[in-house]
Motif scaffolding. Structure first.
Motif, PDB file in Angstrom:
ATOM      1  N   ALA A 192      67.929  32.546   8.335  1.00 10.06           N
ATOM      2  CA  ALA A 192      69.239  31.890   8.461  1.00 10.06           C
ATOM      3  C   ALA A 192      69.855  31.704   7.073  1.00 10.06           C
ATOM      4  CB  ALA A 192      69.070  30.545   9.148  1.00 10.06           C
ATOM      5  N   PHE A 193      68.998  31.371   6.108  1.00  7.61           N
ATOM      6  CA  PHE A 193      69.488  31.186   4.739  1.00  7.61           C
ATOM      7  C   PHE A 193      70.076  32.500   4.204  1.00  7.61           C
ATOM      8  CE2 PHE A 193      68.306  31.103   0.080  1.00  7.61           C
ATOM      9  CZ  PHE A 193      69.358  30.277  -0.300  1.00  7.61           C
ATOM     10  N   LEU A 194      69.341  33.605   4.456  1.00  4.64           N
ATOM     11  CA  LEU A 194      69.824  34.910   3.974  1.00  4.64           C
ATOM     12  C   LEU A 194      71.178  35.239   4.606  1.00  4.64           C
ATOM     13  CD1 LEU A 194      66.644  37.179   3.843  1.00  4.64           C
ATOM     14  CD2 LEU A 194      67.805  36.001   1.988  1.00  4.64           C
ATOM     15  N   LYS A 195      71.283  34.919   5.904  1.00  9.48           N
ATOM     16  CA  LYS A 195      72.564  35.191   6.586  1.00  9.48           C
ATOM     17  C   LYS A 195      73.676  34.365   5.955  1.00  9.48           C
ATOM     18  CE  LYS A 195      71.267  36.561  11.182  1.00  9.48           C
ATOM     19  NZ  LYS A 195      70.831  35.924  12.401  1.00  9.48           N
ATOM     20  N   SER A 196      73.361  33.079   5.637  1.00 11.79           N
ATOM     21  CA  SER A 196      74.401  32.219   5.067  1.00 11.79           C
ATOM     22  C   SER A 196      74.802  32.728   3.677  1.00 11.79           C
ATOM     23  CB  SER A 196      73.944  30.758   5.006  1.00 11.79           C
ATOM     24  OG  SER A 196      73.061  30.564   3.926  1.00 11.79           O
ATOM     25  N   ILE A 197      73.849  33.332   2.952  1.00 10.16           N
ATOM     26  CA  ILE A 197      74.176  33.850   1.617  1.00 10.16           C
ATOM     27  C   ILE A 197      75.180  35.000   1.722  1.00 10.16           C
ATOM     28  CG2 ILE A 197      73.244  35.114  -0.380  1.00 10.16           C
ATOM     29  CD1 ILE A 197      70.777  33.523  -0.209  1.00 10.16           C
ATOM     30  N   ALA A 198      75.024  35.792   2.798  1.00 13.67           N
ATOM     31  CA  ALA A 198      75.914  36.948   2.949  1.00 13.67           C
ATOM     32  C   ALA A 198      77.377  36.517   3.075  1.00 13.67           C
ATOM     33  CB  ALA A 198      75.479  37.781   4.140  1.00 13.67           C
ATOM     34  N   SER A 199      77.603  35.286   3.570  1.00 12.60           N
ATOM     35  CA  SER A 199      78.996  34.825   3.659  1.00 12.60           C
ATOM     36  C   SER A 199      79.297  33.807   2.548  1.00 12.60           C
ATOM     37  CB  SER A 199      79.249  34.186   5.028  1.00 12.60           C
ATOM     38  OG  SER A 199      78.292  33.167   5.235  1.00 12.60           O
ATOM     39  N   PHE A 200      78.535  33.906   1.479  1.00  9.16           N
ATOM     40  CA  PHE A 200      78.594  32.976   0.349  1.00  9.16           C
ATOM     41  C   PHE A 200      79.977  32.973  -0.306  1.00  9.16           C
ATOM     42  CE2 PHE A 200      77.308  32.733  -4.309  1.00  9.16           C
ATOM     43  CZ  PHE A 200      77.211  31.351  -4.308  1.00  9.16           C
ATOM     44  N   ASN A 201      80.490  31.751  -0.569  1.00 11.76           N
ATOM     45  CA  ASN A 201      81.851  31.645  -1.118  1.00 11.76           C
ATOM     46  C   ASN A 201      81.877  31.465  -2.642  1.00 11.76           C
ATOM     47  OD1 ASN A 201      80.911  29.111  -1.505  1.00 11.76           O
ATOM     48  ND2 ASN A 201      82.372  28.072  -0.156  1.00 11.76           N
ATOM     49  N   GLY A 202      80.706  31.576  -3.266  1.00 10.73           N
ATOM     50  CA  GLY A 202      80.672  31.451  -4.729  1.00 10.73           C
ATOM     51  C   GLY A 202      80.315  30.051  -5.202  1.00 10.73           C
ATOM     52  N   PRO A 216      66.477  26.291   2.930  1.00 12.09           N
ATOM     53  CA  PRO A 216      65.378  25.677   3.675  1.00 12.09           C
ATOM     54  C   PRO A 216      64.524  24.797   2.753  1.00 12.09           C
ATOM     55  CG  PRO A 216      65.039  28.035   3.408  1.00 12.09           C
ATOM     56  CD  PRO A 216      66.379  27.738   2.855  1.00 12.09           C
ATOM     57  N   PRO A 217      63.797  23.824   3.362  1.00  8.81           N
ATOM     58  CA  PRO A 217      63.125  22.802   2.553  1.00  8.81           C
ATOM     59  C   PRO A 217      62.236  23.350   1.437  1.00  8.81           C
ATOM     60  CG  PRO A 217      62.684  22.487   4.900  1.00  8.81           C
ATOM     61  CD  PRO A 217      63.604  23.636   4.793  1.00  8.81           C
ATOM     62  N   PHE A 218      61.486  24.424   1.708  1.00  8.73           N
ATOM     63  CA  PHE A 218      60.510  24.842   0.695  1.00  8.73           C
ATOM     64  C   PHE A 218      61.158  25.352  -0.574  1.00  8.73           C
ATOM     65  CE2 PHE A 218      61.347  29.007   2.477  1.00  8.73           C
ATOM     66  CZ  PHE A 218      61.181  29.878   1.401  1.00  8.73           C
ATOM     67  N   ILE A 219      62.457  25.647  -0.505  1.00  9.89           N
ATOM     68  CA  ILE A 219      63.142  26.201  -1.672  1.00  9.89           C
ATOM     69  C   ILE A 219      63.935  25.108  -2.419  1.00  9.89           C
ATOM     70  CG2 ILE A 219      65.412  26.970  -0.780  1.00  9.89           C
ATOM     71  CD1 ILE A 219      63.000  29.395  -2.326  1.00  9.89           C
ATOM     72  N   LEU A 220      63.910  23.864  -1.885  1.00 13.12           N
ATOM     73  CA  LEU A 220      64.640  22.770  -2.548  1.00 13.12           C
ATOM     74  C   LEU A 220      63.828  22.219  -3.715  1.00 13.12           C
ATOM     75  CD1 LEU A 220      66.037  20.621   0.394  1.00 13.12           C
ATOM     76  CD2 LEU A 220      67.206  22.388  -0.950  1.00 13.12           C
ATOM     77  N   SER A 221      64.485  22.092  -4.844  1.00 14.53           N
ATOM     78  CA  SER A 221      63.816  21.510  -6.003  1.00 14.53           C
ATOM     79  C   SER A 221      64.286  20.077  -6.177  1.00 14.53           C
ATOM     80  CB  SER A 221      64.179  22.338  -7.238  1.00 14.53           C
ATOM     81  OG  SER A 221      63.908  21.617  -8.396  1.00 14.53           O
ATOM     82  N   SER A 222      63.412  19.234  -6.720  1.00 17.64           N
ATOM     83  CA  SER A 222      63.836  17.850  -6.977  1.00 17.64           C
ATOM     84  C   SER A 222      64.245  17.686  -8.433  1.00 17.64           C
ATOM     85  CB  SER A 222      62.723  16.880  -6.605  1.00 17.64           C
ATOM     86  OG  SER A 222      61.532  17.276  -7.227  1.00 17.64           O
ATOM     87  N   THR A 223      64.435  18.811  -9.113  1.00 18.29           N
ATOM     88  CA  THR A 223      64.877  18.770 -10.509  1.00 18.29           C
ATOM     89  C   THR A 223      66.365  19.087 -10.566  1.00 18.29           C
ATOM     90  OG1 THR A 223      62.720  19.578 -11.169  1.00 18.29           O
ATOM     91  CG2 THR A 223      64.472  19.751 -12.802  1.00 18.29           C
ATOM     92  N   SER A 224      67.088  18.261 -11.299  1.00 17.32           N
ATOM     93  CA  SER A 224      68.531  18.484 -11.416  1.00 17.32           C
ATOM     94  C   SER A 224      68.822  19.453 -12.565  1.00 17.32           C
ATOM     95  CB  SER A 224      69.197  17.134 -11.678  1.00 17.32           C
ATOM     96  OG  SER A 224      70.360  17.307 -12.416  1.00 17.32           O
TER      97      SER A 224
END
Ligand code: HC3
Length: 411
Positions: A15-25, A33-41
């Motif tokens: 689903a993430f890959l699909k959302s990237i394809a319509s990425f607005n910049g 998805p959760p496993f790709i979220l970092s807690s570092t700013s």
């Protein structure tokens, strides 16, 4: 697929890959998805410029300007691994960092053989997002400042053009004035997306040009279909305007080892130095304990979001992020209604005069003298006066800190 996907499952990555394809910049709008979220700013990323403080400070001890320029190039190349590969090496993939709020701070220092080196990083703009930083090695006075923003697009993968630049000032032993080095930032793209283990590859070229008359060009290349190794580069250092008269060549992989050799006229096969990051430990940045931090310091402000990410509790992540975002929106609306602007703590927009560094050195590396201010919210420079004032202020009382956290972060 990366083993860390167990949590989110391959469908959420799909689903993430699909959302990237319509990425607005807008990188902050990507719902990962959760496993790709970092807690570092992203404000923390400024520290990657100085994980080897003695290499950062080394040019101040060199009296020959060409060798100083080489030491600056060497330092820049050693930072690339931290900047662009440290997260994927640590976690197995490049994660999505927290999107800093306006006024967010990340403060720290490195203490080692190079003495004390101070870091100040501040989110100076939210729309468009831009982070500014200042790094000073106190014993030598070597100082780096800069600001950066990203322009993202999608074509086969996520492509990022970095906007902004850095300026390194080196008080040199026998020189009347400190050297100034103008540094441009490389473009990058994300590889490994399809396999669920994203990592960064650098591309194109970046430059370092100095007030002492030397320029370094760094060309980046990845693993091609037929040849090449990932994270490769070749760099040459030459007198500005004489790209053919190469004084030094550097080549290798910015994640692994690289070699410094003299230019053709001085025997290009003579090895001057091999840099192997595995042999040179980084110095850990020290930050104040969370309870002693200013409420706008990154790790304190994002503590609840970070805890929710660590637990994999996406609902709590959303709720805690929303508190900050809503409070920030309300604060901006209040500022607009009262006809005032958020006061940056350590940096100011340069509006009074042409910027001397960009006017003089910008044309050599293709940077406009306005510093791309329209894409970064301004041409940001470290403000020593403001910083002095902040240093002389008494620490916030507990009540003041609580009020700030409530008004600016909804906490
Ligand atoms: C593109 C990036 C945010 C920006 C990061 C920058 C350019 C920030 C300034 C530092 O000095 C250098 C730097 C290193 C890494 C850059 C990040 C890599 C990925 C991140 C995107 C916003 C996340 C894309 C999502 C995903 C899942 C592919 O990681």
């Amino acid at each position: 697929m990366n083993s860390q996907t167990n949590n989110g499952g391959s469908s959420s990555w799909g689903a993430f890959l699909k959302s990237i394809a319509s990425f607005n910049g807008d990188l902050s709008s990507l719902t990962a998805p959760p496993f790709i979220l970092s807690s570092t700013s992203l404000t923390e990323f400024s520290s990657y410029w100085c994980e080897h403080p003695s290499i950062f400070a080394a040019p101040a001890k060199e009296s020959d300007p060409a060798k100083r320029a080489l030491l600056v190039l060497k330092w820049f190349l050693t930072t690339l691994k931290q900047q662009y590969a440290s997260r994927s090496e640590q976690y197995g993939n490049e994660k999505k960092p927290l999107n800093p709020f306006l006024g967010e701070l990340f403060l720290g220092k490195w203490e080692d053989d190079a003495g004390t080196t101070e870091l100040i990083s501040e989110q100076v703009s939210h729309h468009p997002p831009a982070t500014a930083y200042s790094i000073t090695n106190l014993p030598t006075g070597v100082h780096l400042e800069g600001y950066n923003a990203q322009k993202a697009s999608f074509s086969k993968t996520i492509n990022i053009k970095q906007i902004g630049h850095a300026v390194l000032t080196v008080p040199a032993p026998s020189a009347k004035e400190p050297d100034t080095y103008l540094i441009t930032l490389p473009s990058l793209h994300i590889e490994g997306l399809i396999f669920g283990s994203p990592f960064i590859e650098l591309e194109g070229a970046s430059y370092i040009t100095s007030s002492t008359g030397y320029t370094a060009k760094i060309d980046y290349a990845g693993k091609g279909w037929l040849s090449g190794k990932k994270n490769s580069f070749t760099a040459s250092l030459y007198p500005t305007g004489k790209a053919q008269d190469v004084l030094f060549n550097v080549s290798g992989q910015w994640t692994k080892t690289f070699e410094i050799r003299p230019g053709a006229s001085k025997g290009k096969d003579n090895l001057i130095e091999t840099w192997d990051p595995a042999q040179v430990p980084t110095t850990k940045l020290t930050v104040a304990p969370i309870e002693q931090q200013h409420p706008l310091e990154s790790r304190r402000a994002w503590a609840k979001v970070a805890a929710a990410i660590a637990k994999g509790d996406l609902d709590a992540v959303g709720q805690e992020k929303s508190k900050i975002e809503n409070a920030q929106r309300e604060m901006r609306a209040k500022e607009r209604a009262e006809g005032r602007m958020w006061q940056r703590r350590y940096f100011s927009v340069r509006t009074d005069a042409p910027d001397h560094v960009l006017t003089k050195l910008g044309p050599v590396v293709g940077l406009a003298d306005d510093g791309d201010a329209d894409k970064t919210g301004g041409l940001w420079r470290f403000d020593r006066e403001k910083t002095e004032k902040v240093r002389n202020q008494p620490p916030l009382s507990e009540e003041e800190a609580r009020n700030l956290a409530r008004d600016l972060l909804g906490q």
